[in-house]
Design a protein around this motif. Structure first.
Motif, PDB file in Angstrom:
ATOM      1  N   LEU A 111      38.673  37.308  39.058  1.00 61.74           N
ATOM      2  CA  LEU A 111      38.773  36.438  37.889  1.00 61.74           C
ATOM      3  C   LEU A 111      39.047  34.990  38.292  1.00 61.74           C
ATOM      4  CD1 LEU A 111      40.724  38.841  35.522  1.00 61.74           C
ATOM      5  CD2 LEU A 111      38.366  38.074  35.277  1.00 61.74           C
ATOM      6  N   GLU A 112      39.818  34.801  39.369  1.00 60.97           N
ATOM      7  CA  GLU A 112      40.064  33.443  39.843  1.00 60.97           C
ATOM      8  C   GLU A 112      38.761  32.793  40.315  1.00 60.97           C
ATOM      9  OE1 GLU A 112      43.078  30.965  42.797  1.00 60.97           O
ATOM     10  OE2 GLU A 112      43.154  33.165  42.721  1.00 60.97           O
ATOM     11  N   ARG A 113      37.918  33.580  40.978  1.00 59.19           N
ATOM     12  CA  ARG A 113      36.616  33.052  41.402  1.00 59.19           C
ATOM     13  C   ARG A 113      35.749  32.708  40.197  1.00 59.19           C
ATOM     14  NH1 ARG A 113      37.184  37.330  45.221  1.00 59.19           N
ATOM     15  NH2 ARG A 113      35.777  38.661  44.013  1.00 59.19           N
ATOM     16  N   ALA A 114      35.961  33.405  39.087  1.00 58.66           N
ATOM     17  CA  ALA A 114      35.194  33.139  37.865  1.00 58.66           C
ATOM     18  C   ALA A 114      35.804  32.019  37.030  1.00 58.66           C
ATOM     19  CB  ALA A 114      35.107  34.419  37.024  1.00 58.66           C
ATOM     20  N   GLY A 115      36.921  31.460  37.482  1.00 63.81           N
ATOM     21  CA  GLY A 115      37.515  30.324  36.783  1.00 63.81           C
ATOM     22  C   GLY A 115      38.713  30.644  35.920  1.00 63.81           C
ATOM     23  N   PHE A 116      39.271  31.872  36.046  1.00 62.92           N
ATOM     24  CA  PHE A 116      40.429  32.257  35.239  1.00 62.92           C
ATOM     25  C   PHE A 116      41.652  32.423  36.136  1.00 62.92           C
ATOM     26  CE2 PHE A 116      36.690  33.956  33.099  1.00 62.92           C
ATOM     27  CZ  PHE A 116      36.848  33.445  31.825  1.00 62.92           C
ATOM     28  N   THR A 117      42.781  31.967  35.641  1.00 63.25           N
ATOM     29  CA  THR A 117      44.022  32.146  36.374  1.00 63.25           C
ATOM     30  C   THR A 117      44.857  33.214  35.688  1.00 63.25           C
ATOM     31  OG1 THR A 117      44.024  29.833  37.071  1.00 63.25           O
ATOM     32  CG2 THR A 117      46.110  31.023  37.221  1.00 63.25           C
ATOM     33  N   TYR A 118      44.935  34.372  36.315  1.00 69.33           N
ATOM     34  CA  TYR A 118      45.776  35.460  35.821  1.00 69.33           C
ATOM     35  C   TYR A 118      47.027  35.540  36.692  1.00 69.33           C
ATOM     36  CZ  TYR A 118      43.078  37.762  32.139  1.00 69.33           C
ATOM     37  OH  TYR A 118      42.467  38.070  30.948  1.00 69.33           O
ATOM     38  N   GLN A 119      48.189  35.578  36.035  1.00 66.79           N
ATOM     39  CA  GLN A 119      49.466  35.609  36.749  1.00 66.79           C
ATOM     40  C   GLN A 119      49.908  37.049  36.960  1.00 66.79           C
ATOM     41  OE1 GLN A 119      51.166  32.787  37.855  1.00 66.79           O
ATOM     42  NE2 GLN A 119      52.454  34.268  38.942  1.00 66.79           N
ATOM     43  N   LEU A 120      50.029  37.453  38.218  1.00 68.81           N
ATOM     44  CA  LEU A 120      50.406  38.816  38.566  1.00 68.81           C
ATOM     45  C   LEU A 120      51.923  38.944  38.620  1.00 68.81           C
ATOM     46  CD1 LEU A 120      49.236  41.603  39.490  1.00 68.81           C
ATOM     47  CD2 LEU A 120      49.418  40.744  41.842  1.00 68.81           C
ATOM     48  N   ALA A 121      52.445  40.038  38.053  1.00 69.56           N
ATOM     49  CA  ALA A 121      53.892  40.255  38.042  1.00 69.56           C
ATOM     50  C   ALA A 121      54.180  41.746  38.001  1.00 69.56           C
ATOM     51  CB  ALA A 121      54.535  39.554  36.845  1.00 69.56           C
ATOM     52  N   ALA A 122      55.428  42.095  38.283  1.00 65.45           N
ATOM     53  CA  ALA A 122      55.885  43.482  38.185  1.00 65.45           C
ATOM     54  C   ALA A 122      56.498  43.699  36.806  1.00 65.45           C
ATOM     55  CB  ALA A 122      56.901  43.785  39.274  1.00 65.45           C
ATOM     56  N   GLY A 123      56.296  44.895  36.250  1.00 61.75           N
ATOM     57  CA  GLY A 123      56.869  45.230  34.954  1.00 61.75           C
ATOM     58  C   GLY A 123      57.572  46.573  35.014  1.00 61.75           C
ATOM     59  N   VAL A 138      43.481  48.717  34.438  1.00 58.85           N
ATOM     60  CA  VAL A 138      42.760  48.212  35.600  1.00 58.85           C
ATOM     61  C   VAL A 138      42.978  49.135  36.795  1.00 58.85           C
ATOM     62  CG1 VAL A 138      42.605  46.282  37.222  1.00 58.85           C
ATOM     63  CG2 VAL A 138      42.966  45.831  34.817  1.00 58.85           C
ATOM     64  N   GLU A 139      41.961  49.233  37.599  1.00 57.56           N
ATOM     65  CA  GLU A 139      42.078  49.893  38.900  1.00 57.56           C
ATOM     66  C   GLU A 139      41.897  48.829  39.965  1.00 57.56           C
ATOM     67  OE1 GLU A 139      39.241  52.909  41.302  1.00 57.56           O
ATOM     68  OE2 GLU A 139      39.968  53.681  39.371  1.00 57.56           O
ATOM     69  N   GLY A 140      42.949  48.557  40.737  1.00 56.30           N
ATOM     70  CA  GLY A 140      42.904  47.502  41.742  1.00 56.30           C
ATOM     71  C   GLY A 140      43.197  46.144  41.135  1.00 56.30           C
ATOM     72  N   ILE A 141      44.406  45.945  40.645  1.00 58.33           N
ATOM     73  CA  ILE A 141      44.713  44.742  39.870  1.00 58.33           C
ATOM     74  C   ILE A 141      44.691  43.477  40.732  1.00 58.33           C
ATOM     75  CG2 ILE A 141      47.252  44.898  40.100  1.00 58.33           C
ATOM     76  CD1 ILE A 141      47.348  44.092  37.076  1.00 58.33           C
ATOM     77  N   GLU A 142      45.103  43.577  41.986  1.00 62.84           N
ATOM     78  CA  GLU A 142      45.066  42.384  42.848  1.00 62.84           C
ATOM     79  C   GLU A 142      43.630  41.909  43.047  1.00 62.84           C
ATOM     80  OE1 GLU A 142      46.763  45.135  43.618  1.00 62.84           O
ATOM     81  OE2 GLU A 142      48.868  44.539  43.955  1.00 62.84           O
ATOM     82  N   ALA A 143      42.716  42.845  43.293  1.00 66.36           N
ATOM     83  CA  ALA A 143      41.312  42.485  43.473  1.00 66.36           C
ATOM     84  C   ALA A 143      40.730  41.906  42.192  1.00 66.36           C
ATOM     85  CB  ALA A 143      40.503  43.702  43.913  1.00 66.36           C
ATOM     86  N   GLU A 144      41.134  42.448  41.048  1.00 67.84           N
ATOM     87  CA  GLU A 144      40.642  41.916  39.778  1.00 67.84           C
ATOM     88  C   GLU A 144      41.121  40.489  39.566  1.00 67.84           C
ATOM     89  OE1 GLU A 144      38.470  42.864  37.430  1.00 67.84           O
ATOM     90  OE2 GLU A 144      37.985  44.492  38.794  1.00 67.84           O
ATOM     91  N   CYS A 145      42.370  40.209  39.905  1.00 68.92           N
ATOM     92  CA  CYS A 145      42.880  38.840  39.757  1.00 68.92           C
ATOM     93  C   CYS A 145      42.110  37.872  40.652  1.00 68.92           C
ATOM     94  CB  CYS A 145      44.367  38.803  40.086  1.00 68.92           C
ATOM     95  SG  CYS A 145      45.423  39.561  38.836  1.00 68.92           S
ATOM     96  N   GLN A 146      41.771  38.318  41.857  1.00 67.26           N
ATOM     97  CA  GLN A 146      40.994  37.471  42.758  1.00 67.26           C
ATOM     98  C   GLN A 146      39.590  37.242  42.214  1.00 67.26           C
ATOM     99  OE1 GLN A 146      41.222  39.534  46.511  1.00 67.26           O
ATOM    100  NE2 GLN A 146      43.432  39.221  46.710  1.00 67.26           N
ATOM    101  N   ALA A 184      33.888  33.669  28.034  1.00 66.32           N
ATOM    102  CA  ALA A 184      35.033  34.165  28.798  1.00 66.32           C
ATOM    103  C   ALA A 184      34.972  35.678  28.938  1.00 66.32           C
ATOM    104  CB  ALA A 184      36.325  33.730  28.127  1.00 66.32           C
ATOM    105  N   TRP A 185      34.659  36.380  27.860  1.00 65.42           N
ATOM    106  CA  TRP A 185      34.566  37.837  27.932  1.00 65.42           C
ATOM    107  C   TRP A 185      33.382  38.284  28.782  1.00 65.42           C
ATOM    108  CZ3 TRP A 185      37.417  42.048  26.382  1.00 65.42           C
ATOM    109  CH2 TRP A 185      38.605  41.765  25.689  1.00 65.42           C
ATOM    110  N   ARG A 186      32.298  37.545  28.763  1.00 65.22           N
ATOM    111  CA  ARG A 186      31.168  37.881  29.639  1.00 65.22           C
ATOM    112  C   ARG A 186      31.589  37.815  31.104  1.00 65.22           C
ATOM    113  NH1 ARG A 186      26.368  34.542  26.437  1.00 65.22           N
ATOM    114  NH2 ARG A 186      25.639  36.316  25.164  1.00 65.22           N
ATOM    115  N   ALA A 187      32.361  36.799  31.449  1.00 68.29           N
ATOM    116  CA  ALA A 187      32.835  36.681  32.825  1.00 68.29           C
ATOM    117  C   ALA A 187      33.853  37.763  33.144  1.00 68.29           C
ATOM    118  CB  ALA A 187      33.448  35.298  33.041  1.00 68.29           C
ATOM    119  N   LEU A 188      34.704  38.067  32.179  1.00 71.31           N
ATOM    120  CA  LEU A 188      35.736  39.083  32.372  1.00 71.31           C
ATOM    121  C   LEU A 188      35.121  40.444  32.655  1.00 71.31           C
ATOM    122  CD1 LEU A 188      38.947  39.491  32.015  1.00 71.31           C
ATOM    123  CD2 LEU A 188      38.312  40.413  29.784  1.00 71.31           C
ATOM    124  N   LEU A 189      34.128  40.833  31.848  1.00 68.72           N
ATOM    125  CA  LEU A 189      33.539  42.163  31.938  1.00 68.72           C
ATOM    126  C   LEU A 189      32.262  42.210  32.768  1.00 68.72           C
ATOM    127  CD1 LEU A 189      33.993  43.374  28.233  1.00 68.72           C
ATOM    128  CD2 LEU A 189      35.477  43.794  30.196  1.00 68.72           C
TER     129      LEU A 189
END
Length: 254
Positions: free
Chosen positions: A93-105, A83-91, A175-180
């Protein structure tokens, strides 16, 4: 922005034994290092930038999201997307109805260098059906094998397609349609002979597969929905089964 398949997670019972097994099958395997979550890994890189992550637990950690797959025999258990811009992608996806949990690895390589990244994971029940996301903090070339480390005696060159077994196509396709943000296309897998829905993801392809087929039924019965097999571009054609992980080498034209 979702760029391409970053890597596939292949859970193995013993890392050193798996390294020798995969090397015996013609893959170049690079020791990866240890994670602070009780796992360690080794990597099989490809010229397209994707890689296979051989992962094992060096200490028991039932709270880990992949721990439950140990009892199911491991194999290819998860899919990661770069991903490029993971925080924006999580936001998004949240608007699309998915909850992605952001963390450091992080991972400490055998040479002592610590690699860092950000990752975002879907709900546990969707592990293997939807990808988790990754964005590098340290330079990506420090994390991913490249150059001679991504050349293999068996001729494997890159990831062509990941086939994910699902019980019901419709909700996972949605779900994949919304993701991509792409419709994908309905088709029939020419080898499995079952209905699939395909999505392009950078230079790679993800196919969702359902229907009566022994491989699909085995995967669903053993470990639930998730990656069924990975097709790799190569200079040869072969089927390769290593433990519970299935691969197919597809011949490139010279």
């Amino acid at each position: 922005m979702l760029r391409q398949i970053d890597h596939l997670v292949v859970l193995v019972p013993d890392l050193e034994a798996a390294i020798q097994e995969y090397r015996g099958a013609g893959f170049t395997v690079v020791p990866g290092g240890t994670h602070p979550t009780g796992t360690h890994n080794a990597l099989i890189g490809f010229g397209d930038g994707a890689y296979l992550e051989l992962l094992a637990f060096y200490e028991d950690n039932p709270a880990h999201r992949w721990h439950r797959f140990r009892a199911a025999g491991g194999g290819i258990i998860d899919l990661c997307v770069l991903v490029e811009g993971i925080e924006a992608e999580c936001q998004r996806l949240e608007r699309a109805g998915f909850t992605y949990q952001l963390a450091a690895g992080s991972r400490t390589r055998p040479d002592g260098f610590t690699i860092a990244w950000k990752n975002a994971t879907p709900p546990d029940e969707l592990t293997g059906q939807l990808p988790f996301l990754i964005e590098d903090v340290t330079p990506r070339q420090e994390r991913v094998p490249h150059g001679q480390q991504a050349e293999h005696p068996n001729g494997a060159r890159g990831v062509a397609e990941v086939v994910i077994a699902v019980r019901d196509l419709a909700p996972v396709v949605s779900a994949w349609r919304a993701l991509l943000e792409a419709p994908g296309e309905a088709a029939e897998d020419p080898i499995l002979g079952t209905p699939v829905h395909r999505f392009a993801l950078g230079p790679h392809r993800v196919s969702l597969a359902a229907g009566p087929h022994p491989l699909i039924e085995e995967r669903l019965g053993r470990a639930g929905p998730g990656p069924l097999l990975t097709r790799l571009w190569a200079w040869t054609t072969a089927d390769v089964t290593l433990g519970s992980a299935r691969f197919a080498l597809l011949q490139l034209e010279r």
